[in-house]
Scaffold this motif. Structure first.
Motif, short mmCIF file in Angstrom:
data_model
loop_
_atom_site.label_atom_id
_atom_site.label_comp_id
_atom_site.label_asym_id
_atom_site.label_seq_id
_atom_site.Cartn_x
_atom_site.Cartn_y
_atom_site.Cartn_z
N SER A 292 0.80 -1.23 0.00
CA SER A 292 0.00 0.00 0.00
C SER A 292 0.83 1.27 0.00
CB SER A 292 -0.92 0.01 1.23
OG SER A 292 -1.69 -1.17 1.31
N GLN A 293 2.15 1.13 -0.10
CA GLN A 293 3.06 2.28 -0.08
C GLN A 293 2.84 3.14 1.17
OE1 GLN A 293 2.29 4.10 -3.95
NE2 GLN A 293 3.97 2.93 -4.85
N GLY A 294 2.68 2.45 2.30
CA GLY A 294 2.53 3.15 3.56
C GLY A 294 3.86 3.44 4.20
N SER A 295 3.81 3.97 5.41
CA SER A 295 5.04 4.29 6.14
C SER A 295 4.91 3.78 7.57
CB SER A 295 5.27 5.81 6.16
OG SER A 295 4.18 6.48 6.81
N ALA B 253 8.13 -0.28 19.34
CA ALA B 253 7.23 -1.07 18.50
C ALA B 253 6.82 -0.27 17.26
CB ALA B 253 6.00 -1.47 19.30
N PRO B 254 6.57 -0.96 16.14
CA PRO B 254 6.19 -0.25 14.92
C PRO B 254 4.73 0.21 14.92
CG PRO B 254 6.20 -2.60 14.53
CD PRO B 254 6.70 -2.41 15.93
N LEU B 255 4.50 1.36 14.34
CA LEU B 255 3.16 1.89 14.12
C LEU B 255 3.09 2.30 12.66
CD1 LEU B 255 0.39 2.83 15.18
CD2 LEU B 255 1.46 5.01 15.79
N GLY B 256 2.19 1.70 11.90
CA GLY B 256 2.09 1.97 10.47
C GLY B 256 1.06 3.02 10.14
N TRP B 257 1.26 3.64 8.97
CA TRP B 257 0.34 4.70 8.53
C TRP B 257 -0.02 4.52 7.06
CZ3 TRP B 257 -1.85 7.77 12.01
CH2 TRP B 257 -1.21 7.93 13.24
N THR C 273 -5.27 6.63 8.46
CA THR C 273 -5.43 5.27 8.97
C THR C 273 -4.13 4.80 9.61
OG1 THR C 273 -7.07 4.69 7.27
CG2 THR C 273 -5.90 2.87 8.35
N ALA C 274 -4.22 4.31 10.83
CA ALA C 274 -3.06 3.75 11.53
C ALA C 274 -3.19 2.23 11.56
CB ALA C 274 -2.97 4.29 12.94
#
Length: 355
Positions: A52-55, A71-75, A81-82
């Motif tokens: 999804s080409q998120g970060s 810990a990782p947190l995606g966006w 949207t997290a």
């Protein structure tokens, strides 16, 4: 075209590594598309962000035993949207086997990630509820969310890797988290007590037992929408569109067992392949299903492959079977040059003369 869509072999190989290893065994004249997938457990965040080409960012939280962890947190969607992979803060892989304590393990770290997402402005939070070390019924997460000021209007979705209900979480998954038979009984009593105290009773509701009851707690207190983790991920990576181009599919996971029928990745992929009339092959680390059970899944073949060399050998065998059985090439069985480059890791693209 051969669509290679495995889950990770937990604690051993990532989904991307498994897909690449299988592809290495496929002859160069067979078109391949790599589609690493997941079911909501460990590794799901990487799969979703890549597709999804998120970060992602690292957030300070507590691990299952209360130690500090980044810990990782995606966006996704420009920060609206997290994505919270609960295994990153409350996962079984964070606790050495000798230290596992199913009764003490807490989901507080996952709640801290949810609170951090709310504080950063997320309007929708997707929690990947799988691979946990916990059976606290979500108590730690609820406490951390409350300490952070609540959800403040953010919508919550929980992607569950199992269909087990809340009250059975300890019985089904407690032993693998370090719980003795006596501890399983105590945990089950604790889950029943927690359920009775929640605003809505999660007992008997499918998927509420995911992540040791975390899913049920978030459903009961915060109105979280519960969805199948494998289905959610397959949607996020565009699996159905890729399936429509495939002559056959290869999937896989670290262990093929009865849990595969309860919302795990291979079972979900099998359902979609049956509906599409596309043969499905499985490459797995280990297998405990009977021949009858593998037939129930609709698998064309199953290959035990505990290492990358065996995965490549399985890919070669599956490709040989496909070549022997398929009809003359049609547009449906071909794959554009650009598609190969987009979906293959650089090393595999070069292996096929595409890079």
């Amino acid at each position: 075209m051969l669509l290679i869509a495995p889950d990770s072999f937990k604690g051993t190989f990532t989904a991307r590594e498994v897909a690449a290893a299988i592809a290495r065994g496929v002859p160069l004249d067979v078109a391949v598309e790599l589609c690493p997938v997941a079911d909501g457990g460990e590794g799901t965040l990487d799969v979703v962000l890549a597709a999804s080409q998120g970060s992602a960012e690292r957030v300070a939280a507590h691990d299952p035993l209360g130690r500090r962890v980044d810990a990782p947190l995606g966006w996704l969607d420009g920060g609206r949207t997290a994505i919270v992979e609960m295994a990153g803060a409350s996962g079984l892989a964070l606790v050495p086997e000798s230290e596992r304590d199913a009764e003490a393990a807490s989901t507080r770290g996952t709640g801290e990630l949810i609170a951090a997402a709310v504080a950063s402005g997320a309007r929708r939070i997707v929690v990947m509820a799988g691979g946990s070390a916990t059976t606290d019924g979500g108590a730690g997460a609820l406490e951390a969310i409350a300490d952070g000021g609540g959800l403040r209007g953010a919508a919550l979705v929980v992607a569950c890797d199992v269909t087990t209900s809340f009250e059975h979480a300890a019985t089904v998954y407690g032993p693998q988290k370090g719980a003795s038979p006596v501890a399983v009984e105590r945990l089950t009593r604790r889950l029943h007590s927690s359920a009775a105290a929640l605003p809505r009773d999660p007992r008997g509701v499918p998927m509420t037992g995911a992540a040791g009851g975390l899913a049920g707690a978030l459903w009961a207190v915060h109105g979280a929408q519960l969805v199948g983790g494998a289905d959610w991920v397959l949607g996020a990576v565009g699996f159905d569109a890729r399936l429509a181009r495939a002559a056959a599919v290869v999937t896989g996971e670290g262990r093929l067992d009865r849990q595969t029928f309860a919302g795990k990745l291979v079972g979900t992929v099998a359902t979609r392949c049956r509906r599409a009339g596309v043969p499905l092959h499985a490459v797995v680390g280990s297998l405990t299903l009977t021949d009858r059970e593998t037939r129930e899944l609709g698998l064309a073949s199953v290959h035990a492959a505990p290492d990358e060399a065996a995965m490549a050998a399985a890919g070669s065998t599956i490709a040989d079977d496909l070549a022997a059985s398929r009809r003359p090439s049609t547009a449906r069985d071909s794959l554009r040059h650009n598609d190969c480059e987009e979906h293959m890791p650089v090393g595999i693209a070069k292996h096929r003369g595409l890079g």
